[in-house]
Design a protein around this motif. Structure first.
Motif, PDB file in Angstrom:
ATOM      1  N   MET A   1      47.880  29.125  -7.605  1.00 33.67           N
ATOM      2  CA  MET A   1      46.768  28.291  -7.985  1.00 33.67           C
ATOM      3  C   MET A   1      47.128  27.412  -9.190  1.00 33.67           C
ATOM      4  O   MET A   1      46.714  26.267  -9.273  1.00 33.67           O
ATOM      5  N   VAL A   2      47.907  27.940 -10.106  1.00 33.81           N
ATOM      6  CA  VAL A   2      48.334  27.177 -11.267  1.00 33.81           C
ATOM      7  C   VAL A   2      49.230  26.022 -10.819  1.00 33.81           C
ATOM      8  O   VAL A   2      49.140  24.913 -11.341  1.00 33.81           O
ATOM      9  N   TYR A   3      50.077  26.279  -9.824  1.00 30.96           N
ATOM     10  CA  TYR A   3      50.950  25.237  -9.306  1.00 30.96           C
ATOM     11  C   TYR A   3      50.131  24.090  -8.732  1.00 30.96           C
ATOM     12  O   TYR A   3      50.466  22.919  -8.923  1.00 30.96           O
ATOM     13  N   PHE A   4      49.053  24.410  -8.033  1.00 32.77           N
ATOM     14  CA  PHE A   4      48.220  23.380  -7.425  1.00 32.77           C
ATOM     15  C   PHE A   4      47.627  22.458  -8.492  1.00 32.77           C
ATOM     16  O   PHE A   4      47.677  21.245  -8.378  1.00 32.77           O
ATOM     17  N   PHE A   5      47.056  23.048  -9.541  1.00 30.40           N
ATOM     18  CA  PHE A   5      46.432  22.226 -10.580  1.00 30.40           C
ATOM     19  C   PHE A   5      47.456  21.468 -11.416  1.00 30.40           C
ATOM     20  O   PHE A   5      47.202  20.355 -11.849  1.00 30.40           O
ATOM     21  N   SER A   6      48.615  22.050 -11.645  1.00 29.50           N
ATOM     22  CA  SER A   6      49.621  21.330 -12.422  1.00 29.50           C
ATOM     23  C   SER A   6      50.300  20.244 -11.591  1.00 29.50           C
ATOM     24  O   SER A   6      50.773  19.256 -12.148  1.00 29.50           O
ATOM     25  N   SER A   7      50.358  20.403 -10.285  1.00 28.68           N
ATOM     26  CA  SER A   7      51.010  19.411  -9.442  1.00 28.68           C
ATOM     27  C   SER A   7      50.068  18.290  -9.014  1.00 28.68           C
ATOM     28  O   SER A   7      50.506  17.163  -8.802  1.00 28.68           O
ATOM     29  N   TYR A   8      48.796  18.594  -8.856  1.00 31.33           N
ATOM     30  CA  TYR A   8      47.846  17.616  -8.320  1.00 31.33           C
ATOM     31  C   TYR A   8      46.747  17.306  -9.327  1.00 31.33           C
ATOM     32  O   TYR A   8      45.593  17.114  -8.967  1.00 31.33           O
ATOM     33  N   TRP A   9      47.080  17.204 -10.604  1.00 30.43           N
ATOM     34  CA  TRP A   9      46.103  16.881 -11.625  1.00 30.43           C
ATOM     35  C   TRP A   9      45.519  15.487 -11.432  1.00 30.43           C
ATOM     36  O   TRP A   9      44.382  15.234 -11.786  1.00 30.43           O
ATOM     37  N   TRP A  10      46.269  14.603 -10.817  1.00 32.91           N
ATOM     38  CA  TRP A  10      45.842  13.231 -10.638  1.00 32.91           C
ATOM     39  C   TRP A  10      44.704  13.128  -9.634  1.00 32.91           C
ATOM     40  O   TRP A  10      44.028  12.099  -9.566  1.00 32.91           O
ATOM     41  N   LEU A  11      44.462  14.175  -8.852  1.00 32.97           N
ATOM     42  CA  LEU A  11      43.335  14.154  -7.920  1.00 32.97           C
ATOM     43  C   LEU A  11      41.992  14.178  -8.635  1.00 32.97           C
ATOM     44  O   LEU A  11      40.968  13.893  -8.023  1.00 32.97           O
ATOM     45  N   LEU A  12      41.989  14.498  -9.922  1.00 35.75           N
ATOM     46  CA  LEU A  12      40.736  14.460 -10.674  1.00 35.75           C
ATOM     47  C   LEU A  12      40.163  13.044 -10.723  1.00 35.75           C
ATOM     48  O   LEU A  12      38.939  12.876 -10.746  1.00 35.75           O
ATOM     49  N   PHE A  13      41.020  12.035 -10.729  1.00 38.22           N
ATOM     50  CA  PHE A  13      40.534  10.664 -10.821  1.00 38.22           C
ATOM     51  C   PHE A  13      39.787  10.228  -9.560  1.00 38.22           C
ATOM     52  O   PHE A  13      38.659   9.751  -9.663  1.00 38.22           O
ATOM     53  N   PRO A  14      40.359  10.365  -8.336  1.00 44.12           N
ATOM     54  CA  PRO A  14      39.567   9.965  -7.169  1.00 44.12           C
ATOM     55  C   PRO A  14      38.331  10.830  -6.969  1.00 44.12           C
ATOM     56  O   PRO A  14      37.286  10.328  -6.548  1.00 44.12           O
ATOM     57  N   ILE A  15      38.439  12.119  -7.287  1.00 52.52           N
ATOM     58  CA  ILE A  15      37.259  12.974  -7.162  1.00 52.52           C
ATOM     59  C   ILE A  15      36.178  12.521  -8.140  1.00 52.52           C
ATOM     60  O   ILE A  15      34.993  12.471  -7.807  1.00 52.52           O
ATOM     61  N   GLY A  16      36.595  12.153  -9.357  1.00 48.58           N
ATOM     62  CA  GLY A  16      35.636  11.635 -10.332  1.00 48.58           C
ATOM     63  C   GLY A  16      34.994  10.341  -9.857  1.00 48.58           C
ATOM     64  O   GLY A  16      33.790  10.137 -10.040  1.00 48.58           O
ATOM     65  N   PHE A  17      35.786   9.452  -9.239  1.00 44.95           N
ATOM     66  CA  PHE A  17      35.215   8.213  -8.713  1.00 44.95           C
ATOM     67  C   PHE A  17      34.199   8.502  -7.616  1.00 44.95           C
ATOM     68  O   PHE A  17      33.154   7.857  -7.544  1.00 44.95           O
ATOM     69  N   PHE A  18      34.501   9.471  -6.762  1.00 45.52           N
ATOM     70  CA  PHE A  18      33.547   9.829  -5.708  1.00 45.52           C
ATOM     71  C   PHE A  18      32.266  10.396  -6.302  1.00 45.52           C
ATOM     72  O   PHE A  18      31.168  10.071  -5.848  1.00 45.52           O
ATOM     73  N   VAL A  19      32.400  11.243  -7.307  1.00 40.89           N
ATOM     74  CA  VAL A  19      31.209  11.839  -7.927  1.00 40.89           C
ATOM     75  C   VAL A  19      30.357  10.766  -8.590  1.00 40.89           C
ATOM     76  O   VAL A  19      29.136  10.716  -8.410  1.00 40.89           O
ATOM     77  N   PHE A  20      30.993   9.882  -9.363  1.00 42.64           N
ATOM     78  CA  PHE A  20      30.223   8.828 -10.023  1.00 42.64           C
ATOM     79  C   PHE A  20      29.657   7.821  -9.023  1.00 42.64           C
ATOM     80  O   PHE A  20      28.573   7.275  -9.242  1.00 42.64           O
ATOM     81  N   GLY A  21      30.348   7.578  -7.927  1.00 45.57           N
ATOM     82  CA  GLY A  21      29.813   6.713  -6.881  1.00 45.57           C
ATOM     83  C   GLY A  21      28.588   7.328  -6.225  1.00 45.57           C
ATOM     84  O   GLY A  21      27.605   6.632  -5.956  1.00 45.57           O
ATOM     85  N   ALA A  22      28.645   8.632  -5.969  1.00 54.71           N
ATOM     86  CA  ALA A  22      27.474   9.309  -5.407  1.00 54.71           C
ATOM     87  C   ALA A  22      26.304   9.282  -6.390  1.00 54.71           C
ATOM     88  O   ALA A  22      25.146   9.084  -5.989  1.00 54.71           O
ATOM     89  N   TRP A  23      26.600   9.458  -7.666  1.00 57.54           N
ATOM     90  CA  TRP A  23      25.541   9.398  -8.683  1.00 57.54           C
ATOM     91  C   TRP A  23      24.919   7.998  -8.737  1.00 57.54           C
ATOM     92  O   TRP A  23      23.699   7.855  -8.826  1.00 57.54           O
ATOM     93  N   ASP A  24      25.736   6.959  -8.642  1.00 58.91           N
ATOM     94  CA  ASP A  24      25.230   5.594  -8.636  1.00 58.91           C
ATOM     95  C   ASP A  24      24.340   5.342  -7.427  1.00 58.91           C
ATOM     96  O   ASP A  24      23.282   4.720  -7.537  1.00 58.91           O
ATOM     97  N   ARG A  25      24.755   5.815  -6.260  1.00 56.73           N
ATOM     98  CA  ARG A  25      23.934   5.643  -5.054  1.00 56.73           C
ATOM     99  C   ARG A  25      22.617   6.401  -5.188  1.00 56.73           C
ATOM    100  O   ARG A  25      21.585   5.932  -4.718  1.00 56.73           O
ATOM    101  N   TRP A  26      22.634   7.587  -5.788  1.00 57.02           N
ATOM    102  CA  TRP A  26      21.411   8.358  -5.986  1.00 57.02           C
ATOM    103  C   TRP A  26      20.452   7.603  -6.912  1.00 57.02           C
ATOM    104  O   TRP A  26      19.250   7.528  -6.642  1.00 57.02           O
ATOM    105  N   LEU A  27      20.975   7.037  -7.991  1.00 64.03           N
ATOM    106  CA  LEU A  27      20.123   6.282  -8.900  1.00 64.03           C
ATOM    107  C   LEU A  27      19.576   5.014  -8.233  1.00 64.03           C
ATOM    108  O   LEU A  27      18.424   4.637  -8.462  1.00 64.03           O
ATOM    109  N   ALA A  28      20.383   4.355  -7.411  1.00 67.93           N
ATOM    110  CA  ALA A  28      19.900   3.175  -6.687  1.00 67.93           C
ATOM    111  C   ALA A  28      18.800   3.562  -5.705  1.00 67.93           C
ATOM    112  O   ALA A  28      17.815   2.824  -5.541  1.00 67.93           O
ATOM    113  N   TYR A  29      18.951   4.707  -5.053  1.00 70.35           N
ATOM    114  CA  TYR A  29      17.920   5.188  -4.145  1.00 70.35           C
ATOM    115  C   TYR A  29      16.620   5.446  -4.891  1.00 70.35           C
ATOM    116  O   TYR A  29      15.538   5.038  -4.455  1.00 70.35           O
ATOM    117  N   LYS A  30      16.706   6.122  -6.037  1.00 73.92           N
ATOM    118  CA  LYS A  30      15.495   6.412  -6.810  1.00 73.92           C
ATOM    119  C   LYS A  30      14.837   5.123  -7.305  1.00 73.92           C
ATOM    120  O   LYS A  30      13.615   5.005  -7.303  1.00 73.92           O
TER     121      LYS A  30
END
Length: 161
Positions: A1-30
């Motif tokens: 599990m440590v290998y996964f997080f140390s090797s694929y730390w850069w996946l935090l950026f696209p996941i963060g973009f997806f999360v913030f995009g979903a949050w933006d769509r939720w606010l636009a809906y409201k």
């Protein structure tokens, strides 16, 4: 599990973009739901809603004349000056720089170049442990480049239809 997080730390950026995009769509809906509730409240009272509220619900920006549903090149007026980003009007006119075959082909070539760079990096990188991450990004970017290429072909073929 440590290998996964140390090797694929850069996946935090696209996941963060997806999360913030979903949050933006939720606010636009409201926001749109609140606008419609306010219009319903005016209708129940028999009052005329303010024109700013009606423009906000319809998606038009205040201060601009109403224009067609599609930007120039799709059957409307010639392109205005100086730059599409500064246009007023509805959303299609304000986002004209994303439309058209030129920008589709540009996106296809740019993502293709990035994909080729990641393919080269996955093959000839001297850093240990970079083969799998670079290869994964190269595969994803190749798929995106093929999708952009199809979009460019379709936007060039069916431009005025």
């Amino acid at each position: 599990m440590v290998y996964f997080f140390s090797s694929y730390w850069w996946l935090l950026f696209p996941i963060g973009f997806f999360v913030f995009g979903a949050w933006d769509r939720w606010l636009a809906y409201k926001r749109s739901r609140d606008h419609l509730d306010l219009l319903r409240h005016y209708a129940e009272q028999g009052k005329e809603p303010p024109p700013e509220l009606v423009r906000a619900v319809s998606g038009e920006m205040p201060g601009g004349e109403a224009r067609g549903a599609y930007p120039p090149g799709y059957g409307n007026a010639p392109p205005p000056f100086p730059h599409p980003y500064y246009w007023s009007g509805n959303r299609a006119w304000r986002r004209y720089y994303r439309w058209g075959p030129y920008w589709q082909w540009r996106s296809a070539f740019m993502t293709g170049a990035v994909a080729a760079g990641f393919w080269a990096a996955s093959e000839w990188s001297d850093w240990p442990g970079t083969y799998e991450p670079f290869r994964l990004v190269a595969i994803i970017m190749t798929i995106v480049a093929v999708g952009n290429m199809l979009g460019a072909v379709f936007s060039s073929t069916f431009r005025d239809k």
